[in-house]
Design a protein around this motif. Structure first.
Motif, mmCIF file in Angstrom:
data_model
loop_
_atom_site.group_PDB
_atom_site.id
_atom_site.type_symbol
_atom_site.label_atom_id
_atom_site.label_comp_id
_atom_site.label_asym_id
_atom_site.label_seq_id
_atom_site.Cartn_x
_atom_site.Cartn_y
_atom_site.Cartn_z
ATOM 1 N N THR A 183 0.858 -1.176 0.000
ATOM 2 C CA THR A 183 0.000 0.000 0.000
ATOM 3 C C THR A 183 0.893 1.224 0.000
ATOM 4 O OG1 THR A 183 -1.714 -1.129 1.225
ATOM 5 C CG2 THR A 183 -1.768 1.258 1.287
ATOM 6 N N GLY B 83 -6.035 -0.473 1.176
ATOM 7 C CA GLY B 83 -5.358 0.164 0.063
ATOM 8 C C GLY B 83 -4.409 -0.758 -0.678
ATOM 9 N N THR C 63 -2.879 -0.232 -4.203
ATOM 10 C CA THR C 63 -3.158 1.105 -4.717
ATOM 11 C C THR C 63 -2.597 2.137 -3.748
ATOM 12 O OG1 THR C 63 -5.026 2.644 -4.740
ATOM 13 C CG2 THR C 63 -5.489 0.443 -4.042
ATOM 14 N N SER C 64 -3.006 3.382 -3.925
ATOM 15 C CA SER C 64 -2.430 4.404 -3.062
ATOM 16 C C SER C 64 -3.517 5.188 -2.347
ATOM 17 C CB SER C 64 -1.554 5.346 -3.891
ATOM 18 O OG SER C 64 -2.391 6.096 -4.741
ATOM 19 N N ILE C 65 -3.123 5.750 -1.202
ATOM 20 C CA ILE C 65 -4.052 6.532 -0.397
ATOM 21 C C ILE C 65 -3.387 7.857 -0.108
ATOM 22 C CG2 ILE C 65 -5.163 6.691 1.862
ATOM 23 C CD1 ILE C 65 -5.170 3.618 1.864
ATOM 24 N N LEU D 16 -11.932 2.598 -2.058
ATOM 25 C CA LEU D 16 -11.031 1.451 -2.113
ATOM 26 C C LEU D 16 -11.842 0.167 -2.221
ATOM 27 C CD1 LEU D 16 -8.664 2.777 0.665
ATOM 28 C CD2 LEU D 16 -8.167 2.633 -1.785
ATOM 29 N N ASN E 143 -6.423 12.008 -5.053
ATOM 30 C CA ASN E 143 -5.929 10.680 -5.375
ATOM 31 C C ASN E 143 -5.741 10.485 -6.872
ATOM 32 O OD1 ASN E 143 -5.557 8.903 -2.883
ATOM 33 N ND2 ASN E 143 -7.491 9.964 -2.471
#
Ligand code: ATP
Ligand code: ATP
Ligand code: MG
Ligand code: MG
Lengths: 396, 509, 413, 320
Positions: free
Chosen positions: C37, C105, C108-110, C372, D200
């Protein structure tokens, strides 16, 4: 100490008839009359000012404008009256609106007696409607005399569970009921939305967030052919009679009042404030749950998103307008029911914005809650305890 | 300062609280004000302090008429008042309470805590009334709270100090300390109006005594010439028996047995430790002691209001530890709580409902779960008559009764149901002599019926007048009981923690 | 009347809660072992001093966090942290949230900036409303009407900012409207000694009705009256370049800065100044205040009016920061959340801010989790803030000490 | 009120659901159809707002009493009430927006819209013009009338990815669930949800939440870059203050459908059944790009026409 605490329950027996008489004819009724008159008066001014024809007539001078304004007000208010009590159909509509208002009002009045403020009517209505409705469409093969009561009881239990939680949390951890009921309202709103997206609940072959139809065997029967008023109003009145007994004549009712007025003295007398808190909130939840149930297995026949919108809040208004008494709550439920039904007719027949009805409703309550204002307006002596306290603050 | 009140009249709906009252206070004088509960003493003082306005009459200070619209005016004119119900903010510190309304500010406009402390300490020093300025008032014992009230008035340089029943909540020692201070004020040229129901105290401190009855001045006599019996008669309007007439006890079997009882507060501090006590049928056991020595937790533990942390409590031989308050009351325990305002009555309820409060769901007052209003009303009418509760009707709210009558409601409620044990805590606090006489007679009568009585009082006179055996509580432990009579000095010594052998021996020597 | 063992029982309850939390976190371990993450620490609009993304392995992080929570739970069970027990529970909750985000997450990214900016954003009206409540109730007047003040403030701010062409005028209008509702509340409860809760409820109904009525009668026909000039973010020079903290706190609209100032100011005022001492005395024991010459009614009037001013600012936020125009009932019950925040914050300004931030964070968290791939229905995730509030209130806050005279009209004999 | 010469004028009446007539969303769009009919066809128009489910029946009844020639209700919640009224009043024409019936009635027209088709086009454009490679969408509540837009949008982006080998990512909708703010009124929640997507990585956001969607505009303005896809109406026209950031709009031409239904009554050609608004019949489509005309490459515009054709002939599926 607390000389400003709310009035005690009737100390000696007073027949329901006497009490009704007092409620209808007593000083507070006169005050209510004046309050309604004052609110309608102010409403008339706003109405006249906002009516298009007044503005148009203003070009011809003040006189024609006044006439135009007066006729606009006349049309609106006669529609209000017609639409609330003007015909059998109008009365039916008033009772339809009053059914839910009375029940949610009682759901606020009962905990008020114990010093608790139930803002959770909305969540409890949702729970009652969900559970009652589910029993209404999911349980099959029962005859009406079994199925309908089952659905109603289920609705009560559903609401009771949602009322019980804040009561329990308060008794166990001290969590304030105002916080937990507000939060439960919001939580249940989303739970309702979620449940309505489940295919299990939705009408077969459709994906609208609308539940299946409550079976006829669980529907509250209509009272009169062609009118919408159903047995829900009878349920509401029966429940009100029970609450009257519960609050004013039962031993538990005295416990509630004592705990509300002075928890220390109640404890010293052997009562259990924690248990009383739970009882009051559970009963309140059940009452609001019945309101939700009556709506779903009655008028609506199906569960829809937002069916509960504003009902809990209306209940607060009704209970406070009824000064926390049972008879008062029933009467103010009828009054506000009439305003709802009449307001709808006002919109339909004279194009008056519904919001104006809300404003008039607020004004009525202002004038009732603060008799001094009415006194100042009418320059009369309203011989009712100035600014009587109805709620007991936050307690703790 | 010379104060003169002329023809003060104050009417409340249905009551004339003050009816053309005249009264004077000379400079450097302590005027005692005496009168039954509800005679109008507090009302008169509230008028003088600007809290209430008189309907008629005038107030003269040093010969000049004054009108006090609010307490600010009275304070400015040099009047200070210590109220019957303290006017202190419980969550504020001592310094904040004393300086409220006259706060010192620092250059930034903040409340200057340092200067506030200093001011409090200086005032305390000057009048010999030490307090901790940073203590929270709600944590202080009542005696100290009272001291804070007095300092509040003195800080504002009151030249006439009104003390409305200052001793009702004080221990004898604290009261003596207060009297010492009052003498100091008088010596410094200040005047004092002193209200108390205790005739003895008027003798001890007042120069002259004015007696009120039903809102009117009955008369004023020099304290030196006043005789207790005469004062009581003036006050009540009939002769009062000041000494309880009491036959020797005939104790029966034990009703209450307390064995090695321990009580702790939630953080775990011992409030009551290792107490053994037995009360028999037909006897009154008195517990004397300076307040705050564990009497209250003891009573609460015995009557089921507080959990017991060690030991046993037996009622007629059966343990009541862990049982609910309701069960304990129904098992035949009567309790007169020490604070009638908070624990005794529900002020907003009718007298009738208050009289039924401890039996609210008993079948005597209900049919099943429905209340029996006829039974409640009937019983209330009888009790009101029997106990001479002065009220216009049984539907009157308890909160509107005078203190003495409220106390009668509590006592009557407990006496009107079958009890084997009566636990009476400070039963006559703040009650006038006429009512004290009556309440004492009732307690003795109950004993004579065969009830076991546990009496807790900080009033040594009361303990001595009623008790068959006397114990003393000190720091959570019980000394005694010893058979009555026990000399007052010996009790006083034991209350101060002196070893009983020494205290009692001291008497013998 | 609770037994001597109450604090110990509370501690045990906390420990049990921690154990449960650790177990729940451990249950998140099913994630793909190699998943990572990325926590993005920079503002997406660019940063003067960019920080590298914090990329963590999901499995390892969750495992470590679960172990940490368990360790804290054991600490509570065995020894406790004295007065800081509740704080330890808070830390455990925080760690659990981090674990949850790490897990959610995966792959993916947060954006941490987004999460915390969102927190501050949502906290503004709640903190202002709760502050208004604190002022009123500390002086002895229950203010249920915050929702009504919000609506009136939002409406007036929108109209004023539209017609007068400046957000500052809008703010002034919002303040005036909030204060007007405050004045009505004060008049009803103080002058006419009406029941305070009734008065508050009525004012909500009233404000709802009037703003809706005016919206359809007035604004619908003249859209130019409902196109407010909004406040723009104002980056504090220098401070806004501080990594992470800068874009979160120091690049905000004036309302956010005002909120921080108001919290500090009211906290200071209430507990350090003469004004505050008198205000609180009136809410605790009005008769005592009266006997030392403090004008009880006037003090209450002023407190309620000042509360109205603050609630008016909170209301202005809706149309001067969050939205581009007024719409009917647009405050959506946020006034009630503010009421709850006042209680959660125990009648303290700093507590009000804390409660506002807690609620704002839960709100931002709900949005992030919805985005998410979390196997929880979106509608249930939306309930997160409310559920968290109940848990926090029941578990940590407990019984309140209400100002003693709160809700009681003061009537002189 | 019209009398005399207008005696014979057709009376067309609208009943809103609980959103109210000026909801900047479907109630208002439908009402625009009425206003156009008033202007162009000279019909008399009226409306009633419902505040709760309890109002539906009496509102319909009130209009029946008024002698309305056609009663158009708005929203799926009114489905049952409208059906019952149509059955009981065969002489009055009824139409409903966003609801279709299995049964066929002569006097009841269900008007539904294949919004996913237009959403598909918007998704394709978004994927073509995004600079960050990430776009987003969020809704009010996860119900079919809302999620249909998002579904089409996602499908359109995926189609672009397939066709052009891009890997544009859609935030906020995964084909079954996604970001829903739980309200159609709370602009502030819409603002927060949009800001979250922008932070984001998204640079184009499509809110499907009626007036709450305006929050997306404020968020994009405050963020300083990015654009928005509006829904229901052409946002460039209905939200002038966001015109500069409106890439395009997914139009669901309820006003046209409503107008056509009223016109049918005027002409005597009204027929019941179901009307499905599609790209083919112009019932749904995306709006002109207005300020973004230059930002959208011409070849993309050309591809859009191909896609329209593909949707019409069924060769392109608009659900992912
Ligand atoms: N605010 C009030 N409203 C109505 N009646 C009142 C009020 N205050 C006092 N009274 C009545 O006035 C009378 C005198 O009361 P007051 O408090 O002055 O008596 P007191 O002599 O101080 O009695 P105690 O010894 O019990 O303190 C009583 O009958 C009381 O009930
Ligand atoms: N804040 C203070 N300022 C000045 N003196 C104090 C203060 N607190 C306590 N004292 C003195 O110390 C003595 C003991 O106080 P403490 O509160 O411990 O009494 P206690 O044993 O609990 O009895 P009680 O509850 O009856 O007061 C008091 O009698 C008082 O004289
Ligand atoms: Mg007195
Ligand atoms: Mg002590």
């Amino acid at each position: 100490m607390s000389t400003d605490a709310p009035p005690s329950p009737a100390p000696v027996r007073e027949g329901p008839a006497q009490r009704l008489r007092a409620a209808v004819l007593g000083a507070s009724a006169r005050l209510t009359g004046l309050a309604v008159a004052a609110a309608l008066g102010i409403g008339a001014v706003v109405l006249a000012l906002s009516a298009e024809e007044t503005r148009e007539a203003l070009d011809d001078g003040l006189g024609p404008a006044l006439v135009a304004g007066a006729s606009a007000v006349g049309r609106a208010y006669s529609a209000l009256l017609q639409g609330s009590v003007g015909s059998l159909g109008a009365l039916s509509e008033t009772l339809v609106a009053a059914t839910v208002l009375i029940l949610t009002g009682l759901a606020v009045a009962v905990p008020l007696r114990a010093g608790l403020f139930n803002i959770g009517g909305e969540g409890q209505v949702i729970a009652g409607g969900l559970v009652g409705g589910a029993v209404g469409f999911a349980v099959t093969g029962l005859p009406l005399p079994v199925h309908l009561p089952l659905a109603i009881v289920a609705a009560g239990l559903g609401g009771a569970a949602v009322g019980w939680l804040p009561g329990f949390l308060k008794a166990r951890t001290g969590a304030h009921e105002v916080i937990s009921t507000i939060m439960l309202n919001n939580t249940l709103t989303f739970v309702l939305i979620w449940i309505l997206t489940l295919p299990l609940v939705q009408v077969e072959g459709r994906s609208d967030p609308i539940s299946r139809q409550v079976l006829d065997s669980a529907r509250l029967p209509r009272l009169l052919e062609g009118l919408r008023v159903d047995a829900g109003i009878i349920l509401a009145v029966l429940v009100a009679v029970w609450v009257l007994w519960f609050l004013d004549r039962s031993t538990t009712g005295l416990e509630l009042s004592a705990v509300g007025a002075n928890p220390a003295a109640a404890t010293a007398a052997g009562m259990d404030p924690a248990r009383t808190t739970v009882t009051a909130m559970t009963v309140a939840g059940a009452l609001a749950g019945l309101a939700g149930g009556a709506l779903i297995v009655g008028l609506q026949g199906r569960i829809t998103p937002g069916f509960s919108a504003g009902l809990g809040f209306d209940g607060i208004t009704v209970a406070l307008l009824g000064r926390g008494t049972v008879v008062g709550t029933v009467l103010s439920g009828l009054l506000l029911g009439a305003l709802k039904a009449g307001g709808r007719a006002m919109q339909a027949r004279s194009g008056t914005a519904l919001d104006l009805v809300v404003v008039i409703q607020a004004l009525i309550i202002v004038f009732i809650a603060a008799p001094g204002v009415v006194r100042a307006l009418f320059r009369v002596r309203a011989d009712v305890g100035e600014g009587a306290r109805i709620s007991q603050g936050w307690g703790s | 300062m010379r104060l003169e009140l002329r023809g003060i009249t104050k009417r409340f709906p249905g009551v004339v609280a003050n009816d053309h009252v005249d009264l004077t206070v000379e400079p450097s004088e302590v005027l005692g004000l005496l009168g039954e509960n509800g005679a109008g003493k507090s009302t008169l003082m509230n008028i003088l302090y600007g809290l209430t306005s008189a309907d008629e009459g005038e107030i003269l200070l040093d010969g000049r008429p004054h009108v006090f619209a609010d307490p600010g005016d009275a304070i400015a004119a040099g009047i200070g008042m210590v109220h019957q119900h303290f006017m202190l903010v419980p969550v504020f510190t001592v310094a904040e309470n004393i300086l409220l309304g006259a706060e010192p500010l620092d250059r930034l406009g903040r409340f200057d805590r340092g200067r506030a402390r200093d001011a409090v300490l200086a005032t305390a020093e000057r009048f010999g009334l030490p307090v901790d300025p940073d203590a929270r008032v709600e944590d202080l014992p009542v005696g100290l709270q009272q001291r804070v009230e007095i300092l509040k008035a003195l800080y504002r340089d009151a030249r006439l100090l009104i003390l409305d029943e200052p001793t009702a909540v004080l221990t004898p020692q604290e009261a003596d300390g207060l009297f010492e201070s009052i003498r100091g004020f008088r010596a410094a040229g200040r005047s004092v109006i002193f209200i108390s129901h205790k005739l003895r105290e008027h003798h001890a401190i007042a120069d002259r005594i004015t007696v009120l009855r039903r809102g009117r001045t009955v008369g004023t006599i020099p304290a030196a010439e006043a005789d207790a019996q005469e004062l009581a008669t003036m006050m009540v309007g009939r002769p009062v028996v000041l000494v309880v007439d009491r036959a020797p006890a005939a104790p029966g079997e034990p009703v209450l047995e307390v064995r090695a009882l321990g009580v702790e507060d939630p953080p775990g501090t011992a409030l009551v430790a290792d107490v053994d006590l037995t009360v028999h049928r037909g006897e009154i056991v008195g517990i004397a002691g300076v307040e705050g020595n564990g009497q209250t937790p003891l009573v609460e533990a015995v009557t089921g209001l507080r959990p017991v942390t060690a030991g046993e409590v037996l009622l007629r031989g059966e343990s009541i530890v862990g049982r609910s308050r309701r069960d304990i009351l129904r098992a035949g325990v009567g309790h007169i709580p020490e604070d009638r305002y908070t624990d005794g009555v529900v002020a907003s309820f009718s007298i009738a409902d208050n009289l039924a409060l401890t039996l609210w769901d008993d079948e005597r007052f209900s049919n099943g779960r429905t209340r029996d209003f006829d039974a409640v009303a009937e019983s209330a009418r009888r009790v009101v008559a029997d106990f001479d509760i002065r009220t216009p009707s049984i539907a009157t709210t308890a909160g509107s009764l005078s203190g003495g009558n409220q106390q009668k409601v509590v006592v009557a409620r407990e006496f009107d149901r079958p009890i084997d044990l009566l636990v009476a805590a400070q039963p006559t606090r703040g009650v006038d002599v006429g009512s004290i006489e009556y309440l004492h007679q009732q307690i003795v009568a109950k004993r004579d019926e065969g009830t076991a009585v546990l009496l807790v009082s900080s009033e040594l006179d009361e303990i001595q007048a009623l008790s068959d055996r006397i114990a003393v509580m000190f720091r959570g432990r019980l000394v005694g009981p010893f058979p009555a009579p026990v000399a007052k000095e010996a009790l006083g010594l034991m209350m101060a923690g002196v070893d009983p052998a020494e205290a009692l021996g001291g008497r013998a020597a | 009347m609770s037994g001597a063992a109450a604090p110990v029982r509370r501690r045990r309850r906390f420990a049990a809660f921690g154990g449960l939390l650790a177990a729940l976190v451990a249950a998140l371990l099913r994630a793909d072992a190699s998943a990572r993450t990325a926590f993005v620490l920079n503002d997406a609009r660019g940063a003067r001093f960019p920080l590298p993304d914090l990329v963590v392995p999901v499995a390892g992080t969750v495992r470590i966090l679960a172990a940490l929570i368990l360790a804290l739970a054991v600490l509570l069970a065995v020894r406790g942290a004295g007065r800081r027990d509740a704080a330890v529970v808070g830390v455990m909750g925080g760690l659990a949230v981090v674990a949850l985000l790490t897990w959610a997450g995966a792959g993916t990214s947060i954006s941490v900036v987004s999460l915390l900016r969102g927190t501050l954003f949502a906290a503004v009206p709640i903190a202002f409303g709760a502050l208004a409540g604190v002022l009123c109730e500390r002086s002895g007047v229950i203010n249920i009407a915050i929702e009504g003040q919000f609506l009136a403030g939002a409406f007036t701010a929108a109209v004023a900012a539209s017609i007068l062409g400046s957000a500052w005028w809008g703010l002034l209008g919002g303040i005036a409207a909030g204060a007007l509702v405050g004045l009505m509340l004060a008049g009803l409860t103080i002058r006419f000694a009406a029941d305070q809760i009734v008065s508050g409820v009525v004012l909500i109904v009233f404000a709802t009705g009037v703003t809706s009525f005016l919206t359809s009668q007035l604004l619908a026909g003249t859209p130019s009256w409902n196109a407010p000039v909004r406040f723009q973010a104002f980056a504090l020079p220098g401070l806004s370049d501080v990594p992470l903290l800068g874009p979160i706190v120091f690049d905000q609209t004036v309302l956010v800065y005002l909120m921080l100032l108001a919290v500090a100011g009211v906290q200071f005022g209430l507990f350090r100044t003469r004004w505050g001492l008198r205000l609180r005395s009136v809410g605790e024991h009005p008769a005592a205040a009266d006997t030392v010459g403090i004008p009880v009614l006037r003090t209450r009037y002023r407190a309620v009016m000042l509360g109205g001013v603050l609630a008016g600012v909170g209301g202005s936020w809706f149309t001067l920061e969050a939205a581009s125009q007024f719409s009917k009932e647009m405050t959506g019950g946020r006034g009630f959340i503010a009421l709850a925040a006042m209680l959660v914050g125990r009648y303290s300004p700093v507590g009000a801010l804390g409660a506002g931030l807690l609620f704002g964070f839960a709100d931002a968290l709900a949005t992030a989790l919805q985005r998410l791939p979390v196997p929880i229905p979106s509608s249930l995730l939306r309930a997160t803030p409310y559920v968290i509030t109940i848990v926090v209130v029941a578990g940590l806050v407990g019984r309140l000490r209400v100002p003693a005279a709160d809700g009681k009209p003061y009537v002189k004999a | 009120g019209g009398d005399g010469a207008d005696e014979a004028a057709v009376k067309a009446c609208q009943i809103t659901d609980t959103g109210g007539i000026d909801d900047k969303s479907f109630n208002e769009t439908a009402w625009n159809g009425f206003l156009r009919a008033e202007e162009e066809l000279g019909v008399e128009v009226k409306y009633l707002e419902s505040t709760s489910e309890a109002d539906y029946d009496p509102n319909i009844q009130a209009f029946l009493d008024e002698g309305c020639d056609i009663i158009i209700t708005v929203g799926f919640l009114l489905g049952d009430a409208t059906e019952a009224a149509a059955q009981a009043n065969p002489d009055t024409k009824f139409a409903i927006v966003d609801y279709a019936y299995e049964a066929e009635y002569d006097n009841l027209l269900g008007m539904v819209f294949a919004t996913e088709q237009a959403g598909f086009l918007a998704g394709y454009v978004s994927a073509a013009v995004t600079e960050t490679g990430t776009v987003g969408t969020w809704g009010g509540i996860n119900i079919p009338p809302v999620s249909a837009f998002m579904q089409g949008y996602l499908a359109g982006v995926n189609y672009h990815n397939d066709q052009k080998g891009t890997s544009v990512e859609v935030l906020g909708w995964d084909g079954a669930d996604g970001v829903f703010i739980g309200s159609f009124e709370a602009q502030d929640l819409g603002n927060a949800a949009t800001a979250e997507m922008l932070q984001n990585g998204a640079d184009i956001v499509m809110p499907v939440a009626g007036p709450a969607g305006l929050g997306a505009g404020t968020a994009i303005q405050d963020f300083g870059s990015g654009s928005m896809v509006w829904v229901d109406t052409d946002g460039y026209i209905s939200n002038p203050n966001f015109a500069g950031i409106t890439l395009t709009s997914v139009e669901k031409k309820m006003d046209n459908a409503v107008f056509a239904a009223i016109q049918g009554v005027v002409d005597g050609t009204f027929a019941g059944g179901t009307y499905l608004g599609t790209v083919e019949n112009g019932g749904v489509d995306i709006s002109p790009f207005h300020d973004f005309e230059d930002a959208v490459p011409d070849d993309v515009k050309a591809e859009l026409d191909d896609i329209r054709a593909g949707i019409i002939d069924g060769s392109i599926s608009t659900t992912p």
